[in-house]
Motif scaffolding. Sequence first.
Motif, short mmCIF file in Angstrom:
data_model
loop_
_atom_site.label_atom_id
_atom_site.label_comp_id
_atom_site.label_asym_id
_atom_site.label_seq_id
_atom_site.Cartn_x
_atom_site.Cartn_y
_atom_site.Cartn_z
N GLN A 1 -3.23 71.20 -27.18
CA GLN A 1 -4.66 71.48 -27.36
C GLN A 1 -4.76 72.89 -27.92
N GLN A 2 -5.59 73.08 -28.93
CA GLN A 2 -5.65 74.40 -29.57
C GLN A 2 -7.08 74.76 -29.93
N SER B 1 -7.98 77.79 -16.70
CA SER B 1 -7.47 76.43 -16.61
C SER B 1 -7.16 76.12 -15.16
N ARG C 1 -2.95 77.91 -27.82
CA ARG C 1 -2.35 76.58 -27.87
C ARG C 1 -1.71 76.27 -26.52
N THR C 2 -2.06 75.14 -25.96
CA THR C 2 -1.56 74.73 -24.66
C THR C 2 -0.81 73.42 -24.79
N VAL D 1 -16.31 70.16 -26.92
CA VAL D 1 -15.97 70.71 -28.24
C VAL D 1 -17.05 71.69 -28.69
N TRP E 1 -1.12 64.74 -30.52
CA TRP E 1 -0.12 64.00 -29.74
C TRP E 1 1.14 63.85 -30.58
N ASN F 1 -8.80 67.03 -35.37
CA ASN F 1 -9.30 68.39 -35.58
C ASN F 1 -10.82 68.38 -35.66
N TYR G 1 1.57 66.63 -25.74
CA TYR G 1 0.16 66.81 -26.09
C TYR G 1 -0.09 68.30 -26.23
N TYR H 1 -11.03 73.35 -33.27
CA TYR H 1 -10.44 72.85 -32.03
C TYR H 1 -9.62 71.62 -32.37
N SER H 2 -8.48 71.45 -31.74
CA SER H 2 -7.64 70.29 -32.06
C SER H 2 -6.98 69.69 -30.83
N ASP H 3 -6.81 68.37 -30.88
CA ASP H 3 -5.98 67.60 -29.95
C ASP H 3 -4.87 66.99 -30.78
#
Length: 232
Positions: free
Chosen positions: A200-201, A64, A173-174, A105, A217, A136, A198, A213-215
């Motif tokens: 991200q995973q 990152s 997870r970030t 993605v 909020w 997701n 937020y 993968y997920s975003d």
Amino acid sequence: MQISDLFRRNILQGIWPPHYRLKSEPDLALEYGVSRGTLRRALHTLIGEGLLRQVRGRGTFVTSTVIEPAIAQKLSTLSEDFAREGVITQTEVLACELIDPPGPVAALLDVGVGGRVLRLVRMRRTEQGPVALLYNYVRGDIAPGIEQQDFSQLSLFGVLEDTYQLRIGSARRTFSAEAASGEVATGLDLAVGSPVQYLQQVTYLADDRPIEYSDVWIHSGRLQVTSLLSRR
């Protein structure tokens, strides 16, 4: 130099996004037609530049651009956390469809050309109002027919584990802070530009294949994420 230049371009152009896991060294050497020694020197060059990192037993990942201290926690979902705390929630499914995945993605989930993923968009609400907007993406080849599930009543991980008998092993997870965009602000009943959490995973199966993968909020005024940590 040619191999390291190519990999560097993939990283800087976003073809390989942060947290993307490279193929194994034998597979990469075969794909690019070089010896493993040549490939290893190219990887070490990029590791020295801080663009790649190696995790023992996991592989080589794109780093990152920000510092990310790791916090070990038990992997659970928001719905599982709510249930454990006795919080009553409602889930509205805004989209549930198979799509051609966006480039980042596809890379994170290791989806090849022509592969399809489930795009699942949900809003979670409590009696206080909307608390989380979730996007997701799930590999369709590993969970065929998953778009037919009723995710207004079922949890995603529950479907993967119970219906498809998949063993979820780990996730990365970030967390970060963002200003709410128009769509996020509208969904969470916030003014545009309001601060939101937020996350991200990327989720992996027990056999190390990426599955989801997920975003996400989160409305910071209605939901706070707490980590319980132990020194020993």
